[in-house]
Design a protein around this motif. Sequence first.
Motif, PDB file in Angstrom:
ATOM      1  N   VAL A 203       0.837  -1.209   0.000  1.00 52.52           N
ATOM      2  CA  VAL A 203       0.000   0.000   0.000  1.00 52.52           C
ATOM      3  C   VAL A 203       0.870   1.257   0.000  1.00 52.52           C
ATOM      4  O   VAL A 203       0.619   2.212  -0.747  1.00 52.52           O
ATOM      5  CB  VAL A 203      -0.962  -0.003   1.206  1.00 52.52           C
ATOM      6  N   LEU A 204       1.927   1.263   0.822  1.00 57.31           N
ATOM      7  CA  LEU A 204       2.805   2.427   0.891  1.00 57.31           C
ATOM      8  C   LEU A 204       3.536   2.656  -0.431  1.00 57.31           C
ATOM      9  O   LEU A 204       3.698   3.797  -0.873  1.00 57.31           O
ATOM     10  CB  LEU A 204       3.822   2.242   2.028  1.00 57.31           C
ATOM     11  N   ILE A 205       3.972   1.571  -1.055  1.00 59.41           N
ATOM     12  CA  ILE A 205       4.652   1.706  -2.355  1.00 59.41           C
ATOM     13  C   ILE A 205       3.698   2.280  -3.393  1.00 59.41           C
ATOM     14  O   ILE A 205       4.059   3.162  -4.183  1.00 59.41           O
ATOM     15  CB  ILE A 205       5.211   0.343  -2.811  1.00 59.41           C
ATOM     16  N   VAL A 206       2.454   1.793  -3.400  1.00 58.84           N
ATOM     17  CA  VAL A 206       1.464   2.296  -4.365  1.00 58.84           C
ATOM     18  C   VAL A 206       1.180   3.766  -4.118  1.00 58.84           C
ATOM     19  O   VAL A 206       1.114   4.576  -5.060  1.00 58.84           O
ATOM     20  CB  VAL A 206       0.170   1.464  -4.274  1.00 58.84           C
ATOM     21  N   VAL A 207       1.026   4.142  -2.847  1.00 58.18           N
ATOM     22  CA  VAL A 207       0.761   5.549  -2.520  1.00 58.18           C
ATOM     23  C   VAL A 207       1.935   6.436  -2.938  1.00 58.18           C
ATOM     24  O   VAL A 207       1.742   7.528  -3.486  1.00 58.18           O
ATOM     25  CB  VAL A 207       0.473   5.703  -1.008  1.00 58.18           C
TER      26      VAL A 207
ATOM     27  N   LEU B  75       4.079   5.860  -5.346  1.00 55.06           N
ATOM     28  CA  LEU B  75       4.076   5.956  -6.801  1.00 55.06           C
ATOM     29  C   LEU B  75       3.009   6.937  -7.283  1.00 55.06           C
ATOM     30  O   LEU B  75       3.243   7.712  -8.223  1.00 55.06           O
ATOM     31  CB  LEU B  75       3.845   4.576  -7.419  1.00 55.06           C
ATOM     32  N   ILE B  76       1.853   6.915  -6.640  1.00 54.95           N
ATOM     33  CA  ILE B  76       0.789   7.856  -7.013  1.00 54.95           C
ATOM     34  C   ILE B  76       1.227   9.289  -6.748  1.00 54.95           C
ATOM     35  O   ILE B  76       0.930  10.202  -7.535  1.00 54.95           O
ATOM     36  CB  ILE B  76      -0.507   7.517  -6.249  1.00 54.95           C
TER      37      ILE B  76
ATOM     38  N   PHE C 118       5.000  14.335 -10.749  1.00 53.29           N
ATOM     39  CA  PHE C 118       6.301  14.971 -10.910  1.00 53.29           C
ATOM     40  C   PHE C 118       7.107  14.288 -12.020  1.00 53.29           C
ATOM     41  O   PHE C 118       7.785  14.955 -12.808  1.00 53.29           O
ATOM     42  CB  PHE C 118       7.079  14.933  -9.596  1.00 53.29           C
ATOM     43  N   ILE C 119       7.034  12.956 -12.064  1.00 56.00           N
ATOM     44  CA  ILE C 119       7.724  12.245 -13.133  1.00 56.00           C
ATOM     45  C   ILE C 119       7.160  12.644 -14.494  1.00 56.00           C
ATOM     46  O   ILE C 119       7.891  12.890 -15.454  1.00 56.00           O
ATOM     47  CB  ILE C 119       7.597  10.724 -12.919  1.00 56.00           C
TER      48      ILE C 119
END
Length: 297
Positions: free
Chosen positions: A30-34, A36-37, A42-43
């Motif tokens: 969940v933290l990785i997905v958040v 990335l969102i 910015f990317i």
Amino acid sequence: MAEDFNANLTAEEKRGHAFLIIRRIIAYIVLIVVCLICIFPFITLIINMTKSHAELTRAFNLIPGTSFITNFKNVVNDETIAIVRALGNSLLIGALSCIITVYISSLTAYGLYAYEFKLKKAAYTFIMIVLMVPTQVSALGYVEMVKSWGFENDNSIPALIFPAIAVPGVFFFIHQYMESALPLEIVEAGRIDGGHEFYIFNFVVMPILKPAIAVQLIFSFVASWNNYFLPQLLMQNTSKTATLPLAVAALNAAANDNFDLGKVYMVLGLAIVPLIIVYLCLSKYIIRGIALGSVKG
């Protein structure tokens, strides 16, 4: 080692251990997905800064282009929006505003925290009432006042810095931080040693307030940097004192049939660079400052 550890556990403890591992895996996912969102815009912005208008009008993709230098030159050489001048104006106004805001608010908070006088509670209550009043309520009156003084259009920079003298939100944060991190005994010790009040404030109190000051410097700079409402009221048209938000807004108005998405993304990219630099320089104080400033004890 893991096998020996599991062998000593009961069936119920093994189920609990497995459940804990599953919960941690889910939490990390969940933290990785958040994350990335959060970083995806910015990317996307950075990649779009490298593309031409024709590439940006085609299907969306994350493949970088080769037009970064061209877009940068188009922005710098565009005399209609004067983006470099607007960037300098915003840096000047943002730097002066955040320094004045933090110092004056810290001095006010120190006066109400370290001194005892009859109207102390009334003064604190009045500042809190002002804190609850939206900026938009008093903005028109302020604009009319500074216009009568001649601070508008090409002479509006002082009028944009002047509101930084009184910011109740910064005062409240620093006052709460003082109650949790500044013992009055330190102030009394400075007075006993013969230090005058401004010396005590500048060289004894301010170093203790460093985490809170760093946090408020970031917030104040960002608020000033992104301020569009007041400059728009003070400037009837884009002038030599226009700030960056006005210049960004003027891109669409000045483009007409020559609207260039590559130039737009380049301007937006340049607009966030100072914010990132300020944050990276002061970010280590944010968690410490908020945690200590929010605890009273």
